[in-house]
Design a protein around this motif. Structure first.
Motif, short mmCIF file in Angstrom:
data_model
loop_
_atom_site.label_atom_id
_atom_site.label_comp_id
_atom_site.label_asym_id
_atom_site.label_seq_id
_atom_site.Cartn_x
_atom_site.Cartn_y
_atom_site.Cartn_z
N GLY A 67 0.82 -1.16 0.36
CA GLY A 67 -0.50 0.14 -0.14
C GLY A 67 0.84 0.57 0.13
N ALA A 68 2.19 1.19 0.95
CA ALA A 68 2.64 2.34 0.91
C ALA A 68 3.47 2.48 -0.48
N ILE A 69 3.70 1.31 -1.60
CA ILE A 69 4.99 1.58 -2.51
C ILE A 69 3.83 2.68 -3.60
N ARG A 70 2.06 2.34 -3.18
CA ARG A 70 0.92 3.01 -4.17
C ARG A 70 0.38 3.72 -4.21
N LEU A 71 0.42 4.32 -2.79
CA LEU A 71 1.38 5.70 -2.37
C LEU A 71 1.94 6.71 -2.96
N VAL A 72 3.16 5.97 -2.74
CA VAL A 72 4.25 6.75 -2.99
C VAL A 72 3.98 7.26 -4.95
N HIS A 73 3.34 6.10 -5.39
CA HIS A 73 3.47 6.46 -6.94
C HIS A 73 2.29 6.75 -7.01
N ARG A 74 1.67 7.27 -6.43
CA ARG A 74 0.30 8.65 -6.28
C ARG A 74 -0.75 7.07 -7.52
N ARG A 75 -1.20 5.85 -7.12
CA ARG A 75 -1.66 4.58 -7.56
C ARG A 75 -3.01 5.23 -5.94
N THR A 76 -4.00 4.17 -6.68
CA THR A 76 -5.29 3.77 -5.82
C THR A 76 -4.73 3.20 -5.10
N VAL A 77 -5.14 2.84 -3.76
CA VAL A 77 -4.41 1.76 -2.34
C VAL A 77 -5.28 0.26 -2.21
N LEU A 78 -6.70 0.67 -2.60
CA LEU A 78 -7.28 -0.04 -2.88
C LEU A 78 -7.61 -1.33 -3.93
N VAL A 79 -6.95 -2.08 -3.90
CA VAL A 79 -6.73 -2.44 -5.54
C VAL A 79 -6.91 -3.68 -5.39
N PRO A 80 -7.44 -5.45 -5.90
CA PRO A 80 -7.12 -6.57 -4.74
C PRO A 80 -6.17 -6.92 -5.27
N TRP A 81 -5.04 -6.21 -5.95
CA TRP A 81 -3.21 -6.53 -5.82
C TRP A 81 -2.86 -5.92 -4.42
N LEU A 82 -3.59 -5.96 -3.75
CA LEU A 82 -2.73 -5.39 -2.56
C LEU A 82 -2.98 -6.41 -1.47
N ALA A 83 -3.81 -8.02 -2.43
CA ALA A 83 -3.71 -8.79 -1.28
C ALA A 83 -2.77 -10.38 -1.56
N LEU A 84 -1.61 -9.11 -2.25
CA LEU A 84 0.00 -10.07 -3.17
C LEU A 84 0.57 -9.92 -1.94
N GLY A 85 0.18 -8.34 -1.34
CA GLY A 85 1.00 -8.72 0.34
C GLY A 85 0.76 -9.42 1.28
N ALA A 86 -0.05 -10.42 1.77
CA ALA A 86 -0.01 -11.21 1.94
C ALA A 86 0.48 -12.67 1.92
N LEU A 87 1.19 -12.38 0.87
CA LEU A 87 1.38 -13.62 -0.14
C LEU A 87 2.61 -14.18 1.10
N PRO A 88 3.82 -13.44 1.66
CA PRO A 88 5.04 -14.56 2.35
C PRO A 88 4.15 -14.40 3.48
N ALA A 89 2.98 -14.33 3.86
CA ALA A 89 2.67 -14.65 5.25
C ALA A 89 1.82 -16.32 4.59
#
Length: 97
Positions: A67-89
């Protein structure tokens, strides 16, 4: 025959965004790797509940970093791709348990 690639010049602001993105990724990756080792040792001691809590924290760190990386690039944060952040867990769950 291949067509020549057109190279576009990056502005200083774009380069700064990419550098900050890689820094966020690097800073968030270290705790994720360390948490896998800690969770493994905690579960080996028989404290499964604590291991599950740390897996949830691990997923939260991954989602927040994407989410922070998407904010840095000025993109919307709430996207389905955000769920990939839980992939390492999710991968660590199969490795640990």
């Amino acid at each position: 025959m291949t067509t020549p690639r057109v190279r576009r010049e990056l502005t200083i602001e774009q380069v700064q965004r990419w550098v900050v993105s890689f820094l966020i990724l690097a800073v968030s990756s270290f705790p994720l790797g360390a948490l896998v080792a800690v969770i493994r040792s905690i579960v080996d001691d028989g404290r499964h509940g604590d291991g599950i809590i740390l897996l949830i924290v691990m997923g939260g760190i991954g989602v927040l970093s994407l989410g922070a990386i998407r904010l840095v690039h000025r993109r919307t944060v709430l996207v389905p791709w955000l769920a990939l952040g839980a992939l390492p867990a999710a991968i660590a769950t199969f490795y640990v348990f």
